[in-house]
Design a protein around this motif. Structure first.
Motif, short mmCIF file in Angstrom:
data_model
loop_
_atom_site.label_atom_id
_atom_site.label_comp_id
_atom_site.label_asym_id
_atom_site.label_seq_id
_atom_site.Cartn_x
_atom_site.Cartn_y
_atom_site.Cartn_z
N TYR A 1 22.17 -13.38 52.62
CA TYR A 1 21.89 -12.94 51.17
C TYR A 1 20.98 -13.70 50.64
O TYR A 1 20.59 -14.89 50.89
N LYS B 1 22.61 -11.13 43.52
CA LYS B 1 22.66 -11.25 45.16
C LYS B 1 22.35 -9.94 45.86
O LYS B 1 22.75 -8.87 45.23
N TYR B 2 21.55 -10.18 46.81
CA TYR B 2 21.22 -8.94 47.76
C TYR B 2 21.40 -9.12 48.93
O TYR B 2 21.02 -10.35 49.62
N PHE B 3 22.35 -8.58 49.70
CA PHE B 3 22.70 -8.69 50.95
C PHE B 3 21.77 -8.06 52.20
O PHE B 3 21.57 -7.06 52.15
#
Length: 84
Positions: free
Chosen positions: A12, A4-6
């Motif tokens: 995200y 996960k990349y916010f």
């Protein structure tokens, strides 16, 4: 396994691999397990409510470590998930 990349406080992206098991009884056992790529975006609506839209391109193959032979899966699929 997923990463996960916010992008923002509540939005995200998701990417990673997943194992999928096909329950269709007409398939041979070696064709039931597939490793697939997964891409998507998610949004945190409330502290314990998440909405995710995912895409799995049809480029996965069966995992030779789990069952006997590789199988090409040419189906693309989309998913909409609510987690709470």
């Amino acid at each position: 396994m997923a990463f996960k990349y916010f992008i923002g406080d509540d939005v995200y992206t998701i990417s990673g691999a997943e194992v999928e098991y096909n329950l269709q009884s007409g398939l041979a056992p070696k064709n039931k397990v597939m490793t697939r790529l997964n891409f998507g975006v998610g949004h945190e609506v409330k502290p314990n409510l998440f909405l995710e839209l995912g895409y799995k391109p049809g480029i996965g193959t069966a995992s030779p470590n789990v069952l006997q032979g590789p199988v090409f899966n040419s189906r693309n699929s989309f998913s909409l998930k609510a987690k709470f």
